[in-house]
Design a protein around this motif. Structure first.
Motif, PDB file in Angstrom:
ATOM      1  N   ASN A   1       0.807  -1.218   0.000  1.00 19.87           N
ATOM      2  CA  ASN A   1       0.000   0.000   0.000  1.00 19.87           C
ATOM      3  C   ASN A   1       0.848   1.280   0.000  1.00 19.87           C
ATOM      4  OD1 ASN A   1      -2.585  -1.325   0.147  1.00 19.87           O
ATOM      5  ND2 ASN A   1      -2.098  -1.833   2.275  1.00 19.87           N
ATOM      6  N   LYS A   2       2.184   1.103  -0.125  1.00 18.94           N
ATOM      7  CA  LYS A   2       3.121   2.229  -0.201  1.00 18.94           C
ATOM      8  C   LYS A   2       3.035   3.132   1.026  1.00 18.94           C
ATOM      9  CE  LYS A   2       2.890   2.197  -5.258  1.00 18.94           C
ATOM     10  NZ  LYS A   2       2.640   2.988  -6.489  1.00 18.94           N
ATOM     11  N   PHE A   3       2.794   2.521   2.190  1.00 23.08           N
ATOM     12  CA  PHE A   3       2.681   3.286   3.427  1.00 23.08           C
ATOM     13  C   PHE A   3       4.009   3.332   4.158  1.00 23.08           C
ATOM     14  CE2 PHE A   3       2.111   3.275   8.055  1.00 23.08           C
ATOM     15  CZ  PHE A   3       1.517   4.524   8.225  1.00 23.08           C
ATOM     16  N   ASN A   4       4.466   4.543   4.476  1.00 25.43           N
ATOM     17  CA  ASN A   4       5.650   4.792   5.304  1.00 25.43           C
ATOM     18  C   ASN A   4       6.962   4.373   4.628  1.00 25.43           C
ATOM     19  OD1 ASN A   4       6.155   6.156   7.709  1.00 25.43           O
ATOM     20  ND2 ASN A   4       6.600   4.273   8.838  1.00 25.43           N
ATOM     21  N   VAL A   5       6.931   4.171   3.314  1.00 26.87           N
ATOM     22  CA  VAL A   5       8.145   3.743   2.609  1.00 26.87           C
ATOM     23  C   VAL A   5       9.066   4.932   2.332  1.00 26.87           C
ATOM     24  CG1 VAL A   5       9.034   2.682   0.493  1.00 26.87           C
ATOM     25  CG2 VAL A   5       7.027   1.714   1.624  1.00 26.87           C
ATOM     26  N   GLU A   6       8.511   6.089   2.030  1.00 27.63           N
ATOM     27  CA  GLU A   6       9.339   7.278   1.794  1.00 27.63           C
ATOM     28  C   GLU A   6      10.184   7.649   3.013  1.00 27.63           C
ATOM     29  OE1 GLU A   6      10.256   9.246  -0.746  1.00 27.63           O
ATOM     30  OE2 GLU A   6       9.325   7.742  -2.028  1.00 27.63           O
ATOM     31  N   PRO A   7       9.619   7.614   4.236  1.00 30.20           N
ATOM     32  CA  PRO A   7      10.464   7.869   5.411  1.00 30.20           C
ATOM     33  C   PRO A   7      11.602   6.852   5.562  1.00 30.20           C
ATOM     34  CG  PRO A   7       8.159   8.136   5.994  1.00 30.20           C
ATOM     35  CD  PRO A   7       8.188   7.567   4.604  1.00 30.20           C
ATOM     36  N   VAL A   8      11.348   5.598   5.155  1.00 30.08           N
ATOM     37  CA  VAL A   8      12.410   4.581   5.191  1.00 30.08           C
ATOM     38  C   VAL A   8      13.534   4.978   4.241  1.00 30.08           C
ATOM     39  CG1 VAL A   8      12.993   2.190   4.628  1.00 30.08           C
ATOM     40  CG2 VAL A   8      10.890   2.698   5.886  1.00 30.08           C
ATOM     41  N   LEU A   9      13.167   5.396   3.033  1.00 28.96           N
ATOM     42  CA  LEU A   9      14.170   5.803   2.050  1.00 28.96           C
ATOM     43  C   LEU A   9      14.955   7.024   2.534  1.00 28.96           C
ATOM     44  CD1 LEU A   9      15.292   5.127  -0.739  1.00 28.96           C
ATOM     45  CD2 LEU A   9      13.545   6.620  -1.735  1.00 28.96           C
ATOM     46  N   LYS A  10      14.272   7.955   3.137  1.00 25.78           N
ATOM     47  CA  LYS A  10      14.937   9.143   3.684  1.00 25.78           C
ATOM     48  C   LYS A  10      15.928   8.754   4.776  1.00 25.78           C
ATOM     49  CE  LYS A  10      14.046  13.551   5.999  1.00 25.78           C
ATOM     50  NZ  LYS A  10      13.002  14.450   6.590  1.00 25.78           N
ATOM     51  N   ARG A  11      15.519   7.837   5.641  1.00 22.42           N
ATOM     52  CA  ARG A  11      16.401   7.408   6.730  1.00 22.42           C
ATOM     53  C   ARG A  11      17.614   6.656   6.194  1.00 22.42           C
ATOM     54  NH1 ARG A  11      19.190   8.579  10.666  1.00 22.42           N
ATOM     55  NH2 ARG A  11      19.393   7.095  12.405  1.00 22.42           N
ATOM     56  N   ILE A  12      17.408   5.853   5.171  1.00 26.79           N
ATOM     57  CA  ILE A  12      18.526   5.137   4.547  1.00 26.79           C
ATOM     58  C   ILE A  12      19.577   6.122   4.039  1.00 26.79           C
ATOM     59  CG2 ILE A  12      19.184   3.758   2.533  1.00 26.79           C
ATOM     60  CD1 ILE A  12      16.499   2.256   2.900  1.00 26.79           C
ATOM     61  N   LYS A  13      19.121   7.166   3.353  1.00 26.35           N
ATOM     62  CA  LYS A  13      20.064   8.158   2.826  1.00 26.35           C
ATOM     63  C   LYS A  13      20.851   8.825   3.946  1.00 26.35           C
ATOM     64  CE  LYS A  13      17.730   9.330  -1.522  1.00 26.35           C
ATOM     65  NZ  LYS A  13      17.113  10.417  -2.325  1.00 26.35           N
ATOM     66  N   GLU A  14      20.190   9.071   5.073  1.00 25.90           N
ATOM     67  CA  GLU A  14      20.885   9.682   6.209  1.00 25.90           C
ATOM     68  C   GLU A  14      21.982   8.762   6.755  1.00 25.90           C
ATOM     69  OE1 GLU A  14      17.029  12.224   7.902  1.00 25.90           O
ATOM     70  OE2 GLU A  14      17.680  10.383   8.891  1.00 25.90           O
ATOM     71  N   LEU A  15      21.761   7.452   6.680  1.00 27.64           N
ATOM     72  CA  LEU A  15      22.679   6.485   7.267  1.00 27.64           C
ATOM     73  C   LEU A  15      23.828   6.085   6.346  1.00 27.64           C
ATOM     74  CD1 LEU A  15      20.040   4.140   8.931  1.00 27.64           C
ATOM     75  CD2 LEU A  15      21.601   5.691  10.130  1.00 27.64           C
ATOM     76  N   LEU A  16      23.740   6.424   5.065  1.00 27.04           N
ATOM     77  CA  LEU A  16      24.777   6.014   4.116  1.00 27.04           C
ATOM     78  C   LEU A  16      26.114   6.680   4.424  1.00 27.04           C
ATOM     79  CD1 LEU A  16      23.011   6.125   0.623  1.00 27.04           C
ATOM     80  CD2 LEU A  16      23.669   4.091   1.922  1.00 27.04           C
ATOM     81  N   PRO A  17      27.211   5.959   4.214  1.00 29.63           N
ATOM     82  CA  PRO A  17      28.529   6.592   4.381  1.00 29.63           C
ATOM     83  C   PRO A  17      28.863   7.512   3.211  1.00 29.63           C
ATOM     84  CG  PRO A  17      28.780   4.325   3.630  1.00 29.63           C
ATOM     85  CD  PRO A  17      27.310   4.531   3.879  1.00 29.63           C
ATOM     86  N   GLU A  18      29.738   8.471   3.450  1.00 34.86           N
ATOM     87  CA  GLU A  18      30.225   9.326   2.378  1.00 34.86           C
ATOM     88  C   GLU A  18      31.172   8.511   1.502  1.00 34.86           C
ATOM     89  OE1 GLU A  18      31.934  12.761   4.157  1.00 34.86           O
ATOM     90  OE2 GLU A  18      29.991  13.658   4.643  1.00 34.86           O
ATOM     91  N   CYS A  19      30.862   8.470   0.220  1.00 31.87           N
ATOM     92  CA  CYS A  19      31.613   7.598  -0.692  1.00 31.87           C
ATOM     93  C   CYS A  19      31.241   7.942  -2.122  1.00 31.87           C
ATOM     94  CB  CYS A  19      31.255   6.130  -0.392  1.00 31.87           C
ATOM     95  SG  CYS A  19      32.162   4.914  -1.359  1.00 31.87           S
ATOM     96  N   PRO A  20      32.171   7.822  -3.073  1.00 31.91           N
ATOM     97  CA  PRO A  20      31.810   8.000  -4.476  1.00 31.91           C
ATOM     98  C   PRO A  20      30.940   6.832  -4.931  1.00 31.91           C
ATOM     99  CG  PRO A  20      34.083   7.265  -4.282  1.00 31.91           C
ATOM    100  CD  PRO A  20      33.624   7.563  -2.898  1.00 31.91           C
ATOM    101  N   PRO A  21      30.233   6.974  -6.051  1.00 31.41           N
ATOM    102  CA  PRO A  21      29.366   5.894  -6.532  1.00 31.41           C
ATOM    103  C   PRO A  21      30.165   4.643  -6.896  1.00 31.41           C
ATOM    104  CG  PRO A  21      29.512   7.660  -8.161  1.00 31.41           C
ATOM    105  CD  PRO A  21      30.165   8.173  -6.931  1.00 31.41           C
ATOM    106  N   TYR A  22      29.565   3.486  -6.627  1.00 29.46           N
ATOM    107  CA  TYR A  22      30.188   2.209  -6.963  1.00 29.46           C
ATOM    108  C   TYR A  22      29.935   1.819  -8.421  1.00 29.46           C
ATOM    109  CZ  TYR A  22      30.947   1.399  -1.970  1.00 29.46           C
ATOM    110  OH  TYR A  22      31.363   1.498  -0.660  1.00 29.46           O
ATOM    111  N   PHE A  23      28.807   2.288  -8.977  1.00 28.78           N
ATOM    112  CA  PHE A  23      28.402   1.924 -10.330  1.00 28.78           C
ATOM    113  C   PHE A  23      28.153   3.187 -11.132  1.00 28.78           C
ATOM    114  CE2 PHE A  23      27.094  -1.530  -7.533  1.00 28.78           C
ATOM    115  CZ  PHE A  23      27.563  -2.664  -8.194  1.00 28.78           C
ATOM    116  N   ASP A  24      28.106   3.029 -12.465  1.00 29.36           N
ATOM    117  CA  ASP A  24      27.731   4.152 -13.322  1.00 29.36           C
ATOM    118  C   ASP A  24      26.372   4.691 -12.882  1.00 29.36           C
ATOM    119  OD1 ASP A  24      30.031   3.869 -14.792  1.00 29.36           O
ATOM    120  OD2 ASP A  24      29.078   2.677 -16.374  1.00 29.36           O
ATOM    121  N   LYS A  25      26.195   5.972 -13.007  1.00 30.12           N
ATOM    122  CA  LYS A  25      24.974   6.605 -12.510  1.00 30.12           C
ATOM    123  C   LYS A  25      23.720   6.221 -13.293  1.00 30.12           C
ATOM    124  CE  LYS A  25      25.702   9.443  -8.940  1.00 30.12           C
ATOM    125  NZ  LYS A  25      24.800   9.617  -7.805  1.00 30.12           N
ATOM    126  N   ASP A  26      23.894   5.656 -14.486  1.00 29.98           N
ATOM    127  CA  ASP A  26      22.722   5.243 -15.252  1.00 29.98           C
ATOM    128  C   ASP A  26      22.469   3.733 -15.142  1.00 29.98           C
ATOM    129  OD1 ASP A  26      24.906   4.405 -16.657  1.00 29.98           O
ATOM    130  OD2 ASP A  26      24.232   5.154 -18.605  1.00 29.98           O
TER     131      ASP A  26
END
Length: 304
Positions: A163-188
């Protein structure tokens, strides 16, 4: 380190592996597809749908998130399931953020051995209680308390992927928790899997949907030929089963069952690739392939 400027402010790019684990049939693949925004993992109502570890990649200017869907955790009964469990356990090794997906139906201590391994990890852990539409507020509060007791370091978040409930806050929290790092794969880049992999997965999905009992779990799909032109794709695929009786069931009377599977698979493949598809399917018997190291290696069940 990738350094960028936005409105004259310096910021660092973030990247990381966000691995999704949990027991069978709790909605991991549905969640993965929703987070990635593409149909990467097959998701059906049947347990053990996912057999491989499948990556789905999302990008923006500030971050790259490499999601990884894994098979449901189970106690293996044959070598294929041993490989599936190895895929799940490998997701504990390289995670920058771990998503443990559960639901209100399963017991908190199910597969306690795997949970013990999860509890010892030194990475951010989000426990996502999926399918919360199947419970009430009182039971949900109890579940949150039980999960806090089981995994004290985890953040507990109730969601409904369907039902797509509360998934956006999960994605936002994931981004907050990610380490600072260059991309591992091509951006596309969208995934680490080749086109042939998704052909076999889409055909296997139709078999999961249209056949009952043991048949879907005795089936593997191999792509013998994949020829892509500007507007058309020509595919030859082989459906492997373990016994002659299963071959007869897959084909059906007058070939009608196999024709239905091939037709539905072709429609999904055309949607997936955005081109017209000519699909030829054959059925072969490969006795006891689920317990053969050689066959499992050929089919890609060889987690490193």
């Amino acid at each position: 380190m990738t350094v960028r400027f936005f409105n004259n402010h310096l910021y660092m790019h973030k990247s990381g592996f966000v691995n999704i684990v949990g027991n069978p049939n709790v909605g991991k693949s549905t969640l993965m597809n929703l987070l990635v925004g593409e149909r990467i993992s097959i998701a059906t109502f049947k347990a053990q749908t996912t057999r491989h570890r499948i990556m789905g990649i999302i990008n923006d200017d500030e971050a790259q998130i490499v999601f990884s869907d894994t098979p449901g955790v189970l106690k293996p009964n044959y070598k294929l399931q041993e490989s599936m469990l190895a895929f799940s356990e490998s997701a504990l090794v390289d995670a920058d953020v771990l998503l443990y997906v559960t639901d209100p139906v399963e017991k908190v201590d199910k597969n306690s051995d795997f949970l013990q391994k999860v509890s010892k990890l030194d990475v951010p852990l989000l426990v996502l209680i999926n399918k919360i539409d199947l419970t009430n507020q009182e039971n949900l509060i109890r579940l949150v308390e039980e999960w806090h007791e089981m995994l004290p370091k985890a953040e507990i978040l109730p969601i409904s992927a369907l039902n797509k409930f509360n998934v956006e806050p999960v994605l936002k929290r994931i981004k907050e928790l990610l380490p600072e790092c260059p991309p591992y794969f091509d951006k596309d880049q969208l995934t680490d899997k080749p086109a042939r992999f998704f052909v076999s997965e889409i055909i296997r999905e139709k078999i999961l949907l249209y056949y009952d009992k043991e048949i879907p779990y005795s089936v593997e799909v191999g792509v013998e030929s994949f020829k892509e032109g500007d507007k058309h794709i020509h595919i030859n695929a082989v459906i492997f089963v373990e016994r002659d009786s299963q071959k007869g069931i897959i084909i059906g009377h007058g070939g009608r069952a196999l024709k239905k599977v091939a037709t539905e698979a072709r429609k999904s493949l055309e949607k997936f690739f955005g081109k017209s598809v000519y699909l030829e399917t054959f059925v072969k018997v490969d006795k006891d392939w689920r317990n053969s190291d050689k066959e499992l290696n050929l089919f890609g069940y060889n987690p490193e």
